[in-house]
Scaffold this motif. Structure first.
Motif, mmCIF file in Angstrom:
data_model
loop_
_atom_site.group_PDB
_atom_site.id
_atom_site.type_symbol
_atom_site.label_atom_id
_atom_site.label_comp_id
_atom_site.label_asym_id
_atom_site.label_seq_id
_atom_site.Cartn_x
_atom_site.Cartn_y
_atom_site.Cartn_z
ATOM 1 N N LYS A 160 76.565 53.832 19.567
ATOM 2 C CA LYS A 160 77.748 53.714 20.427
ATOM 3 C C LYS A 160 77.354 53.737 21.906
ATOM 4 O O LYS A 160 77.973 53.059 22.717
ATOM 5 N N SER A 161 76.329 54.551 22.225
ATOM 6 C CA SER A 161 75.971 54.709 23.641
ATOM 7 C C SER A 161 75.326 53.453 24.196
ATOM 8 O O SER A 161 75.723 52.956 25.242
ATOM 9 N N ASN A 169 80.879 61.684 24.322
ATOM 10 C CA ASN A 169 81.337 60.302 24.436
ATOM 11 C C ASN A 169 82.094 59.897 23.173
ATOM 12 O O ASN A 169 83.065 59.145 23.228
ATOM 13 N N GLY A 170 81.646 60.419 22.030
ATOM 14 C CA GLY A 170 82.350 60.128 20.784
ATOM 15 C C GLY A 170 83.445 61.141 20.494
ATOM 16 O O GLY A 170 84.511 60.792 20.011
ATOM 17 N N ALA A 171 83.179 62.399 20.830
ATOM 18 C CA ALA A 171 84.105 63.463 20.441
ATOM 19 C C ALA A 171 85.301 63.609 21.373
ATOM 20 O O ALA A 171 86.366 64.046 20.943
ATOM 21 N N LEU A 203 80.118 72.874 19.288
ATOM 22 C CA LEU A 203 80.377 71.530 19.820
ATOM 23 C C LEU A 203 81.417 70.777 18.994
ATOM 24 O O LEU A 203 82.174 69.970 19.527
ATOM 25 N N THR A 244 86.686 69.008 16.645
ATOM 26 C CA THR A 244 86.491 67.641 16.161
ATOM 27 C C THR A 244 86.567 67.610 14.636
ATOM 28 O O THR A 244 85.962 68.450 13.977
ATOM 29 N N ALA A 288 86.149 61.043 23.923
ATOM 30 C CA ALA A 288 86.564 59.806 24.597
ATOM 31 C C ALA A 288 88.033 59.511 24.324
ATOM 32 O O ALA A 288 88.493 59.610 23.191
ATOM 33 N N MET A 342 75.766 57.948 17.157
ATOM 34 C CA MET A 342 75.928 58.355 18.561
ATOM 35 C C MET A 342 75.129 57.435 19.487
ATOM 36 O O MET A 342 75.614 57.035 20.537
ATOM 37 N N ARG A 352 90.738 61.073 25.044
ATOM 38 C CA ARG A 352 91.747 62.121 24.837
ATOM 39 C C ARG A 352 91.444 63.330 25.722
ATOM 40 O O ARG A 352 90.296 63.536 26.122
ATOM 41 N N GLU A 363 86.170 64.415 12.965
ATOM 42 C CA GLU A 363 85.222 63.360 12.596
ATOM 43 C C GLU A 363 84.705 62.707 13.868
ATOM 44 O O GLU A 363 85.459 62.463 14.803
ATOM 45 N N VAL A 364 83.399 62.450 13.900
ATOM 46 C CA VAL A 364 82.834 61.786 15.068
ATOM 47 C C VAL A 364 81.658 60.917 14.630
ATOM 48 O O VAL A 364 80.869 61.310 13.774
ATOM 49 N N PHE A 365 81.584 59.716 15.191
ATOM 50 C CA PHE A 365 80.541 58.727 14.864
ATOM 51 C C PHE A 365 80.444 58.470 13.352
ATOM 52 O O PHE A 365 79.355 58.291 12.805
#
Lengths: 265, 262
Positions: free
Chosen positions: B200-201, A41-43, B47, B51, A45, B197, A47, B53-55
């Motif tokens: 945000k959810s 959802n963060g990684a 995973l 990526t 979303a 995470m 795109r 950067e995330v959260f």
């Protein structure tokens, strides 16, 4: 045939009496998959990832993985190694007038049905509550072939788990091996993420191993990501794997029985 | 207090002697610890492969989180998890009767009897990975950083212990749930991911999981020099409250225990 029907019913009662256990198994799968969905959802979303994946298609994939994991993945290897081989329960089965592998196959089915129904209910609830668009093949022929892919995928998983279960004939302390195999399976079956998002070399290993046919191919078959020709090819490869695993099982079973000794049963 | 300390010292000795009596078991446990701790690192590497950067966490920082996860849980698994694996069985087969009649706190007895020395391999696996990641990120650590890291680690383990104990106490009412411990291992996975995470959810989810989101992120933040005083204070307060609740809840649950042997 009738006696196998009775075994199924007996074990269905047993599995139903322990349905709370099935529910807990299902919850563990639900938590694992939900966490990965939250992460994407963060990684992912907003795109599109490589190989055409985006967040909605990933959610759809993981919902299928939830159902497939609870419906198509047998878990009898610990019972086979610990209760039947190490503690000698196998001798009781050997005296019975039916084959051990058939018995295990029938007795595992109720657990899969109950676990699978939890998975289906949870997936349907998610679809309804969160308005998730699930990608499903629309063509009835494709769906029929996808059911065959899933059924054969279950058979591959079943024979594979039988084989690692009977390793206990030779290895007394087998827990470490089971854990190692489980971790490899999580990655190569596509439980962690769709296989075509993994690095090329891991994809290659996954595709030439039987693991990708247990979960990944059934999922993408139901999602309609395989053409009918590809589905037929997948079924062919699955049949080859089943044949190979069955031969390996028979060889190991015959050799293992010669080593097996039970006292006091 | 001194009596409990002496008992625990004796238990550590007995468990250590068991290593040599059951060598194959120990070796298996080591393999399992190595495999799962490696899985934590490998799965997060895969995973986050696409990526940056995330959260609010950079990819390298998330990998530091994975290394910290291995260290925090190695301590928890070393001292407690094997006891929780036997928890439901002890209740289901009525062994709790004999524990309750002993002149020792039942919560202490149930939580401390077994020590999983094989988890040292998880600690080592997490440590080398942390050192590797921190040196790659050019982050040094002083004595104060290490001291704070180990202090927060203790409180983190205390939070995990309390949550496990509260949930495992449900076995008093549902003793058939022998796989409850597997659910707990899955719940541990929640702490592998950045706290943002859950924010945000869903706000509701974040509130429910709040204590769990602290247990790995706070020590990890100390290592990457992003921790604030409030992070540490909140962790300590949560640990105290949850430990108190676990004790009270266990005593409450015991009122519903119906022995099987008597």
């Amino acid at each position: 045939m009738m006696r196998y029907g009775r075994i199924f019913l007996l074990y269905f009662q047993h599995a139903f009496a322990y349905r709370s256990m099935s529910f807990v198994w299902f919850l563990t799968a639900l938590i694992d998959i939900s966490l990965v969905i939250f992460f994407w959802n963060g990684a992912a979303a907003g795109r599109t990832f490589m190989a055409g994946w985006n967040f909605p298609s990933l959610v759809s994939y993981y919902l299928f993985a939830l159902v497939a994991g609870s419906l198509l993945m047998p878990h009898m290897e610990t019972d086979i190694s610990r209760l039947d081989i190490q503690q000698g329960g196998l001798s009781a089965y050997l005296l019975k007038p039916f084959s051990y592998i058939n018995f295990k196959f029938i007795s595992e089915l109720p657990w899969r049905l109950i676990g699978g129904s939890f998975g289906c209910i949870a997936a349907l609830l998610c679809i309804y509550v969160f308005h998730i668009h699930v990608q499903v093949a629309s063509n009835s022929m494709t769906l029929l072939l996808a059911i065959c892919v899933a059924g054969l995928g279950y058979m591959i998983a079943f024979f594979f788990k039988m084989i690692i279960g009977i390793f206990a004939f030779w290895i007394i302390e087998i827990r470490g091996l089971f854990e190692a195999i489980e971790v490899i399976m999580i990655i190569l079956m596509g439980n962690l993420m769709p296989l075509n998002l993994l690095p090329q070399w891991i994809q290659l290993i996954a595709y030439i191993s039987p693991f990708s046919y247990m979960i990944y191919f059934p999922i993408i078959a139901f999602e309609g990501k395989l053409t009918q020709i590809q589905l037929v090819q997948t079924i062919g490869i699955e049949l080859l794997w089943i044949g190979l695993l069955y031969v390996i099982y028979q060889k190991l079973w015959s050799a293992g029985l010669r080593k097996f000794s039970a006292v006091g049963n | 207090m001194k009596r409990y300390f002496n008992i625990y010292k004796a238990l550590l000795r007995i468990n250590f002697a068991n290593l040599f009596a059951y060598r194959a078991n120990f070796l298996n446990g080591m393999i399992a610890s190595f495999v799962w701790s490696s899985f934590v690192i490998i799965s997060m590497t895969l995973l986050t492969a696409n990526t940056k950067e995330v959260f609010g966490w950079k990819r390298e920082e998330i990998l530091v989180l994975s290394g910290t996860y291995n260290i925090v849980y190695s301590v928890f698994y070393l001292f407690f998890s094997r006891n929780f694996e036997e928890f439901t069985l002890r209740i289901h087969f009525g062994q709790l009767d004999s524990i309750l009649t002993k002149p020792i706190n039942s919560q202490f007895f149930l939580s401390s009897w077994n020590v999983g020395y094989n988890n040292i391999i998880r600690f080592l696996n997490g440590s080398w990975f942390l050192i590797f990641m921190l040196s790659r990120m050019h982050i040094g650590f002083s004595f104060i950083t290490l001291l704070l890291f180990f202090i927060t680690l203790l409180f983190s383990v205390s939070i995990i212990y309390s949550i496990w104990f509260i949930i495992m106490s449900i076995a008093i009412w549902h003793s058939k749930l022998s796989n409850l411990v597997d659910l707990m291992y899955s719940i541990n996975g929640i702490t592998r991911y950045p706290d943002g995470m859950y924010k945000k959810s869903s706000a509701f989810l974040f509130i429910i999981l709040f204590p769990l989101t602290l247990v790995v992120t706070t020590p990890a933040r100390i290592l990457i020099h992003k921790a604030q005083f409030t992070d540490i204070a909140v962790l300590i307060v949560c640990a105290g409250i949850l430990l108190y609740i676990s004790h009270k809840f266990w005593n409450f649950a015991l009122r519903f225990y119906t022995s099987v042997s008597s």
